[in-house]
Design an enzyme around this catalytic site. Structure first.
Site, PDB file in Angstrom:
ATOM      1  N   ASP A   1       0.819  -1.210   0.000  1.00 59.69           N
ATOM      2  CA  ASP A   1       0.000   0.000   0.000  1.00 59.69           C
ATOM      3  C   ASP A   1       0.856   1.265   0.000  1.00 59.69           C
ATOM      4  OD1 ASP A   1      -2.109  -1.693   0.165  1.00 59.69           O
ATOM      5  OD2 ASP A   1      -2.898  -0.934   2.073  1.00 59.69           O
ATOM      6  N   ASP A   2       0.222   2.346  -0.460  1.00 59.95           N
ATOM      7  CA  ASP A   2       0.691   3.734  -0.292  1.00 59.95           C
ATOM      8  C   ASP A   2       1.769   4.174  -1.259  1.00 59.95           C
ATOM      9  OD1 ASP A   2      -1.061   3.723   1.789  1.00 59.95           O
ATOM     10  OD2 ASP A   2       0.458   3.752   3.374  1.00 59.95           O
TER      11      ASP A   2
ATOM     12  N   HIS B   1      -5.822   2.595  -4.491  1.00 60.71           N
ATOM     13  CA  HIS B   1      -5.805   2.884  -3.054  1.00 60.71           C
ATOM     14  C   HIS B   1      -6.209   4.339  -2.793  1.00 60.71           C
ATOM     15  CE1 HIS B   1      -4.976   1.800   1.017  1.00 60.71           C
ATOM     16  NE2 HIS B   1      -3.902   2.550   1.168  1.00 60.71           N
TER      17      HIS B   1
ATOM     18  N   HIS C   1      -5.370   9.206  -0.138  1.00 67.38           N
ATOM     19  CA  HIS C   1      -5.385   8.435   1.105  1.00 67.38           C
ATOM     20  C   HIS C   1      -6.276   9.075   2.186  1.00 67.38           C
ATOM     21  CE1 HIS C   1      -3.900   5.947   4.463  1.00 67.38           C
ATOM     22  NE2 HIS C   1      -3.428   5.129   3.520  1.00 67.38           N
TER      23      HIS C   1
ATOM     24  N   HIS D   1       3.792  -2.336   3.153  1.00 64.43           N
ATOM     25  CA  HIS D   1       3.813  -0.954   2.657  1.00 64.43           C
ATOM     26  C   HIS D   1       5.143  -0.701   1.944  1.00 64.43           C
ATOM     27  CE1 HIS D   1       0.803  -0.776   5.901  1.00 64.43           C
ATOM     28  NE2 HIS D   1       0.248   0.204   5.193  1.00 64.43           N
TER      29      HIS D   1
END
Length: 731
Positions: free
Chosen positions: A100-101, A151, A155, A252
């Site tokens: 993620d991210d 995603h 965020h 991540h």
């Protein structure tokens, strides 16, 4: 001198100063408005990409009554796009690595390196803003066989947003992915999501909405919690499933130091392979699960994007990257402005302060008192409002050698010459000539003057009784060719005039102390300036090559090796423009004329001797502090405004107040050196919001006019004449 820098001869019949007069082009508000709209758009894109519009995350505290049991007790892949909700698990001994991210230019590459070394494919749930900033990473992921999921763009906590904002978060991320790699994604993972059994009534509408939009919602079975930096061993322990169950593992690849993530990943993959696990992307594992269940359906995680989506995506990528570069550029400009401002202030305090202390020393003297007679030249064109007061103040001066006043009427149509003659003063001569321009009038006056010490004074300027006497004292030094007097704003009643008064004291008179110390004085003001006839003749006299004849002649004298000095005690009182329109015309002419003079004398930069030394110093100071600093300084205000809305407001306010404090300190020093009262400085903070912006625009338009080949005619300002209370004395 190139034609584009010459004063334009207009296409009207009205004449002013010997040339057809064209009114100065007004500010191009349409073009300026468009530029501001574009700039605002760039800043908005930058703020949006930096998540400046994302609300704070709210605590959950919701129940699970609305979440179907098959979801709470089901797998991490959820399809809720039709009347039937389904959830899926990966097959036993199957792992999906999800990140993620990202993408991150440092850690994503490290993760890709480890995955490539172990020949494993993974699924990356990317942030649209990061994709737009690093599209090459997404292309590398896709080309290497990795899967891309959504995603969101910034965020956010999606539960705090209205539906249109959530849809925009998905859509903008899809466009960024399409622009970067030419693909779409059918997978979505919400920020702050967890396991399926953690879904609550606030989360479930997001899942159903995503399903209606065609997305599979992907949660996780095991969470590395690598964001907490618990250590490599703990990360491996966190992501390891129990027994031989299949699992979607959460990692991540951005958001901070991911060195532990990379090391743990490098250890985890061979460890699980040794236990008989295989690795797959999310859709790869899902398709295997469907096949094991006898379902003849294959899910495509990254279908090809349409041509329109790819083009729109590229535009989005360009916009975000352009906004980032603009903000980076603004940051560099901010530093440059800070360095220039602090550097200029340091020079002013050091050299101007030393100049003032030296002049006020008891033993200071220019030399033997100068008592030679003086000729004062007053060029006048339609100056009926102020000519009588100006001439009377000159004729009654207390210079012991005597003062001859030569009023050169340059084709006035309002009776200026008659008013001057009607004063009946014995030491005043009035010369009438056809309109030929201010330089022509000055040259005529010099030719008719009887004496070798020449003082030039504008027809709207009132001198103090001792001004001429004090102005010529520096000529005791035979190297001095010209002397700049101290120009004061006489009409200080209005706010605009108060701002100009502050500018005259700080920006002109304090600077002249510095320029004299550096031997690079660029302007002897037309309002009050003294010259040796010999120096004027040597420099070729006044020319009409520029709209700033005072700057032009001063630079010519400096190049010729003459010293140009500042005499603060020789005061002249002038009438400042009383309206914004008049102020704009005056400053537009000044700034444009100064650039003309700089352009005219540019070739002497390579000269040897006094000419080259003077020009290099003079043009360096004018370029840095007269052109570059005013052009770049708006960034300070722009970033302050941006920071108040999108950055740390306290830090922004402190930075802006620090700059204001520095300016205030400079103002206090300047006013003290000039023996002015400090009370007027209460308007200085207001000056930052209106007056300073106007000066920015003036300089900007002057530069644009010069670069685009525009020309500018002389601008005659309306005068009302200084009232008696406005002359003499220091307010």
């Amino acid at each position: 001198m190139p034609d584009r820098f010459r004063p334009r001869r207009p296409r009207t019949t009205a004449r002013r100063h010997g040339r057809v007069r064209r009114v100065a082009p007004p500010p191009s508000w349409t073009v300026l408005g468009m530029l501001l709209v574009v700039l605002a758009g760039v800043l908005f894109v930058g703020a949006y990409a930096d998540a400046a519009f994302v609300p704070e995350r709210q605590p959950t505290g919701a129940g699970q009554d609305g979440v179907p049991d098959e979801v709470v007790n089901g797998g991490p892949i959820i399809s809720a796009g039709d009347e039937r909700t389904r959830s899926y698990r990966l097959p036993p001994r199957t792992l999906s690595l999800t990140f993620d991210d990202g993408p991150d230019p440092n850690w994503t590459r490290e993760v890709l390196r480890v995955l490539d070394a172990h020949q494993v494919s993974a699924t990356f749930f990317v942030l649209g803003a990061q994709v737009a900033r690093h599209p090459e990473l997404v292309r590398e992921m896709s080309a290497a066989g990795h899967e891309i999921g959504v995603h969101t763009f910034t965020h956010p906590d999606l539960t705090t947003m209205p539906g249109w904002r959530r849809r925009m978060e998905y859509a903008q991320t899809q466009l960024a992915v399409a622009g970067a790699a030419g693909i779409r994604s059918s997978l979505v993972r919400f920020p702050y999501s967890s396991h399926a059994d953690a879904l609550n009534d606030r989360d479930w509408p997001l899942v159903t909405e995503a399903g209606d939009l065609g997305y599979l919602t992907v949660l996780n079975d095991t969470d590395s919690r690598d964001w907490a930096l618990p250590g490599v061993e703990r990360i491996v322990e966190n992501v390891t499933p129990s027994g031989y169950a299949g699992a979607i593992t959460l990692w991540h690849d951005a958001g901070g130091d991911r060195s532990q993530t990379v090391e743990a990943l490098d250890r985890f993959i061979p460890l699980m392979k040794a236990r008989g696990y295989q690795f797959a992307t999310v859709t790869g594992g899902l398709n295997q699960a469907l096949a094991d269940a006898g379902v003849r359906h294959e899910v495509t995680g990254n279908p090809t994007a349409s041509a329109g989506e790819r083009w729109r995506g590229r535009v989005l990528v360009w916009a975000v990257r352009g906004a980032d570069r603009t903000m980076s550029g603004f940051g560099l400009i901010f530093v440059a402005v800070g360095v220039l401002t602090v550097g200029r202030t340091a020079l002013l305090f050091l050299l101007a302060g030393r100049h003032a202390r030296r002049r006020r020393a008891r033993d200071w003297t220019w030399g033997p008192p100068v008592t030679d007679p003086v000729s004062v030249i007053v060029p006048a064109y339609n100056e009926k409002e102020g000519i009588a007061a100006a001439v009377r103040s000159l004729a009654t001066g207390d210079h012991p050698g005597g003062i001859e006043v030569v009023v050169v009427d340059d084709g006035s149509t309002d009776g200026t010459a008659d008013i001057a003659e009607g004063l009946g003063l014995p030491n005043v001569r009035v010369v009438r000539k056809p309109n030929g321009g201010k330089p022509s009038a000055l040259n005529t006056g010099v030719a008719l003057a009887r004496h070798d010490l020449i003082v030039m004074v504008d027809g709207d300027t009132v001198l103090e009784p001792d001004a001429v006497r004090r102005l010529v004292q520096p000529f005791a030094d035979p190297q001095v060719g010209a002397v700049a007097g101290n120009v004061k704003v006489g009409n200080r009643d209005s706010l605009i005039a108060k701002w100009q008064h502050i500018e005259y004291v700080i920006g002109f008179n304090l600077d002249r102390r510095l320029y004299e110390s550096m031997r690079c004085m660029s302007t002897v003001p037309g309002a009050i300036g003294g010259f040796r006839r010999q120096a004027l003749v040597y420099a070729g006299g006044m020319t009409d090559d520029t709209l700033a004849e005072d700057t032009d002649i001063t630079m010519a004298l400096g190049r010729a090796g003459w010293k140009v000095v500042y005499e603060e005690t020789a005061r002249a009182w002038t009438e400042a423009p009383a309206t914004m329109g008049q102020l704009w015309k005056q400053r537009y002419r000044w700034s444009y004329g100064t650039m003309q003079a700089m352009w005219k004398h540019r070739r002497s930069l390579l000269d040897r001797g006094a000419s080259g030394r003077f020009t290099r110093r003079c043009l360096a100071f004018l370029s840095l502090f007269g052109v570059l600093l005013p052009l770049l300084a708006p960034v300070i205000d722009l970033l302050a405004l941006y920071g108040l809305f999108f950055l740390d407001r306290t830090a922004t306010a402190v930075a802006w107040l620090a700059m204001l404090g520095l300016q205030t300190l400079t103002a206090v020093v300047a006013f003290r050196l000039d023996r002015e009262k400090l009370g007027v400085l209460w308007v200085l903070p207001l000056q930052q919001f209106v007056y300073r912006q106007l000066m920015y625009l003036v300089m900007l338009q002057s530069v644009v006019t010069a670069l685009t080949g525009g020309r500018l005619g002389w601008q005659k300002l309306r005068r009302t004449g200084l009232a008696p209370a406005e002359r003499g004395g220091t307010a």
